[in-house]
Design an enzyme around this catalytic site. Structure first.
Site, short mmCIF file in Angstrom:
data_model
loop_
_atom_site.label_atom_id
_atom_site.label_comp_id
_atom_site.label_asym_id
_atom_site.label_seq_id
_atom_site.Cartn_x
_atom_site.Cartn_y
_atom_site.Cartn_z
N ARG A 261 0.82 -1.22 0.00
CA ARG A 261 0.00 0.00 0.00
C ARG A 261 0.86 1.27 0.00
O ARG A 261 0.53 2.25 0.66
CB ARG A 261 -0.94 0.05 1.21
CG ARG A 261 -1.91 -1.09 1.29
CD ARG A 261 -2.98 -1.08 0.20
NE ARG A 261 -3.79 -2.27 0.33
CZ ARG A 261 -3.49 -3.44 -0.27
NH1 ARG A 261 -2.46 -3.53 -1.10
NH2 ARG A 261 -4.24 -4.50 -0.09
N SER B 201 -10.35 -0.82 4.66
CA SER B 201 -9.50 -1.13 5.81
C SER B 201 -8.86 0.14 6.35
O SER B 201 -8.24 0.90 5.60
CB SER B 201 -8.39 -2.10 5.39
OG SER B 201 -8.96 -3.34 5.06
N GLU C 265 -3.91 2.86 7.10
CA GLU C 265 -3.85 2.71 5.65
C GLU C 265 -4.53 3.92 5.00
O GLU C 265 -4.14 4.38 3.94
CB GLU C 265 -4.58 1.42 5.23
CG GLU C 265 -4.61 1.22 3.73
CD GLU C 265 -5.12 -0.17 3.32
OE1 GLU C 265 -4.84 -1.16 4.02
OE2 GLU C 265 -5.78 -0.23 2.27
C1 LIG Z 1 -15.61 -0.48 0.86
C2 LIG Z 1 -14.17 -0.26 0.49
C3 LIG Z 1 -13.37 -1.34 0.15
C4 LIG Z 1 -12.00 -1.15 -0.16
N1 LIG Z 1 -11.25 -2.23 -0.50
C5 LIG Z 1 -9.95 -2.05 -0.81
C6 LIG Z 1 -9.14 -3.18 -1.15
O1 LIG Z 1 -9.59 -4.31 -1.20
N2 LIG Z 1 -7.82 -2.95 -1.44
C7 LIG Z 1 -7.29 -1.69 -1.42
O2 LIG Z 1 -6.09 -1.55 -1.71
N3 LIG Z 1 -8.03 -0.62 -1.10
C8 LIG Z 1 -9.35 -0.76 -0.79
N4 LIG Z 1 -10.10 0.34 -0.46
C9 LIG Z 1 -9.46 1.67 -0.38
C10 LIG Z 1 -9.52 2.48 -1.68
O3 LIG Z 1 -10.65 2.15 -2.46
C11 LIG Z 1 -8.26 2.33 -2.52
O4 LIG Z 1 -7.10 2.69 -1.81
C12 LIG Z 1 -8.36 3.19 -3.79
O5 LIG Z 1 -7.38 2.79 -4.68
C13 LIG Z 1 -8.20 4.68 -3.54
O6 LIG Z 1 -8.57 5.37 -4.72
P1 LIG Z 1 -9.29 6.79 -4.66
O7 LIG Z 1 -9.48 7.26 -6.04
O8 LIG Z 1 -10.53 6.69 -3.84
O9 LIG Z 1 -8.19 7.63 -3.92
P2 LIG Z 1 -8.44 8.78 -2.85
O10 LIG Z 1 -8.95 8.18 -1.60
O11 LIG Z 1 -9.22 9.87 -3.44
O12 LIG Z 1 -6.93 9.25 -2.61
C14 LIG Z 1 -5.99 8.36 -2.06
C15 LIG Z 1 -4.61 8.98 -2.20
O13 LIG Z 1 -4.26 9.04 -3.59
C16 LIG Z 1 -4.03 10.39 -4.00
N5 LIG Z 1 -4.59 10.48 -5.36
C17 LIG Z 1 -5.80 10.05 -5.78
N6 LIG Z 1 -5.93 10.23 -7.11
C18 LIG Z 1 -4.78 10.80 -7.54
C19 LIG Z 1 -4.30 11.24 -8.82
N7 LIG Z 1 -5.03 11.13 -9.95
N8 LIG Z 1 -3.05 11.78 -8.88
C20 LIG Z 1 -2.29 11.89 -7.76
N9 LIG Z 1 -2.69 11.50 -6.53
C21 LIG Z 1 -3.92 10.97 -6.42
C22 LIG Z 1 -4.69 11.27 -2.95
O14 LIG Z 1 -4.01 12.49 -2.80
C23 LIG Z 1 -4.53 10.41 -1.69
O15 LIG Z 1 -3.27 10.61 -1.13
C24 LIG Z 1 -11.46 0.16 -0.15
C25 LIG Z 1 -12.29 1.26 0.19
C26 LIG Z 1 -13.62 1.06 0.50
C27 LIG Z 1 -14.47 2.25 0.84
#
Ligand SMILES: Cc1cc2nc3c(=O)[nH]c(=O)nc-3n(C[C@H](O)[C@H](O)[C@H](O)COP(=O)(O)OP(=O)(O)OC[C@H]3O[C@@H](n4cnc5c(N)ncnc54)[C@H](O)[C@@H]3O)c2cc1C
Length: 297
Positions: A172, A221, A291
Site C-alpha cells: 500500500r 481497511s 492505511e
Molecule cells: C468499501 C471499500 C473497500 C475497499 N477495499 C480495498 C481493497 O480491497 N484494497 C485496497 O487496496 N483498497 C481498498 N479500499 C481503499 C480504496 O478504495 C483504494 O485505496 C483506492 O485505490 C483509492 O482510490 P481513490 O481514487 O478513492 O483515492 P483517494 O482516496 O481519493 O486518494 C488516495 C490517495 O491518492 C491520491 N490520489 C488520488 N488520485 C490521484 C491522482 N489522480 N493523482 C495523484 N494523486 C492521487 C490522494 O491524494 C490520496 O493521497 C477500499 C475502500 C472502500 C471504501
C-alpha cells in the site's frame, strides 16, 4: 479571495466552500476553499499555474475512498480527478484509462474484453489514479503486478512518464505518494484469458466483498496489516468490535472497518482510530499504522 480569473480560464466547474463529505466514501470532511472536478486535461496547466502564482495549496484526490478529510476541511484547492475524467480504451492487451476511471468498473471492462489480471480489483471503489498511488490490492493481486506505465504532471507543470522502475512499489505504498504529481492516465498490461473464467473470478470477488464488508459508509481497511497478521484479527481479539465514538463505530462485520453510522464527524473517526491503536498496542504490543490518508489540519 475571488477566483473569477481562474473560472474564466478553465472549462471544468469550480465551487467555493464545497463540503468534502460529498466527495468521500466515509461521508465526512469539512469544506474545501475551492473545489474543482477536473473534466478537461487541458485545464491542468492553468490550475497549476494559478495555484503556484497565488501560493494556494493544492490537494489532488480521486474517489475519496481512502481518505479521512478532517472537519476543518481543505485549505486551498481540492482537485478531484474522478468520474468527470474517466475515459478508457483497449489496445491489444493494454488497458489505458484516464486517472479518474473507476477501478472496479475497469475490472468489468477487462473481463468483458477477455483480459485477465484486474479481477482482484472488482469492488474496489477508487479511481485508477488513486489505486496506482496506493498500490491497491486484494485477493493476492495488486496494481504493481499489472502496471505498464502512467502519465502525470508535476505541480510545477512538467509532464512525466512513469515506468515500473520509478514507482518503488511496497505494501500500500509507492514513491509517488511523497511527490507533488497528478496522475492523468495509467496503462495496465493484462493477459488474454478465458472470458468465462475471468467473469467468474470477478463475480466471486464481488460476492465475497458483499458478504464480508459492512454496508455503511467507510473507507475500507483503516489500518495496514502488521507483519504479525491481519489488523482486523487483533482489533477483534482486543474486544473492540462495536466500539463507538460519536457517530463512528468499529464494524461488527469486519473489525478493520470503521463505519459512519449516519452522523459521524471526522473527529469521531480519528478518536476511534486512536482508541483502537492504543488498545491493540496495550494488549499485543503491536503499533497499527493507518492505511487511510488523513487530510487537513
Ligand atoms: C468499501 C471499500 C473497500 C475497499 N477495499 C480495498 C481493497 O480491497 N484494497 C485496497 O487496496 N483498497 C481498498 N479500499 C481503499 C480504496 O478504495 C483504494 O485505496 C483506492 O485505490 C483509492 O482510490 P481513490 O481514487 O478513492 O483515492 P483517494 O482516496 O481519493 O486518494 C488516495 C490517495 O491518492 C491520491 N490520489 C488520488 N488520485 C490521484 C491522482 N489522480 N493523482 C495523484 N494523486 C492521487 C490522494 O491524494 C490520496 O493521497 C477500499 C475502500 C472502500 C471504501
Amino acid at each position: 479571495m475571488d477566483h473569477d480569473g481562474l473560472a474564466k480560464r478553465i472549462r471544468s466547474s469550480l465551487l467555493e466552500k464545497e463540503p468534502m463529505r460529498l466527495h468521500t466514501t466515509w461521508k465526512v470532511g469539512g469544506p474545501a476553499d475551492l473545489f474543482i472536478s477536473l473534466a478537461y486535461g487541458e485545464d491542468l496547466p492553468e490550475i497549476l499555474e494559478y495555484s503556484r502564482q497565488n501560493r494556494i495549496p493544492l490537494f489532488v484526490f480521486g474517489a475519496g475512498s481512502n481518505l479521512l478529510v478532517k472537519d476543518a476541511g481543505v485549505r486551498g484547492i481540492a482537485l478531484k480527478i474522478a468520474s468527470d475524467f474517466a475515459e478508457h480504451s483497449i489496445h491489444g492487451n493494454i488497458l489505458r484509462a484516464q486517472g479518474g476511471a473507476h477501478l472496479s468498473r475497469l475490472a468489468g471492462v477487462a473481463a468483458e474484453a477477455g483480459l485477465s489480471g484486474l479481477e482482484f480489483a472488482a469492488g474496489i471503489p477508487g479511481t485508477i489514479g488513486g489505486a496506482l498511488l496506493m498500490n491497491a490490492g486484494a485477493y493476492g493481486g495488486r496494481m504493481a503486478d499489472i502496471f505498464h506505465r502512467a502519465g502525470g504532471i508535476t505541480f510545477s507543470g512538467e509532464e512525466e512518464l512513469l515506468h515500473p522502475g520509478d514507482m518503488n512499489f511496497g505494501y500500500r505504498s509507492t514513491s509517488i505518494m511523497q511527490r507533488d504529481i497528478i496522475i492523468t492516465w495509467v496503462e495496465l498490461v493484462l493477459e488474454p484469458g478465458d472470458p468465462f473464467l475471468i467473469r467468474e473470478a470477478v463475480r466471486k470477488n464481488l460476492d465475497h466483498r458483499k458478504e464480508r464488508h459492512p454496508r455503511e459508509p467507510s473507507a475500507g481497511s483503516v489500518f495496514k496489516n502488521p507483519p504479525q497478521g491481519p489488523a482486523g484479527h487483533f482489533i477483534e481479539k482486543a474486544g473492540l468490535k462495536g466500539l463507538e465514538a460519536g457517530g463512528a463505530r468499529v464494524s461488527e462485520k469486519h473489525a478493520n472497518f470503521i463505519v459512519n453510522t449516519g452522523h459521524a464527524k471526522a473527529g469521531d473517526i480519528l478518536a476511534l482510530m486512536e482508541r483502537v491503536r492504543k488498545e491493540v498496542y496495550q494488549k499485543f504490543g503491536i503499533t497499527l499504522q493507518p492505511e487511510v490518508r488523513v487530510i487537513g489540519q
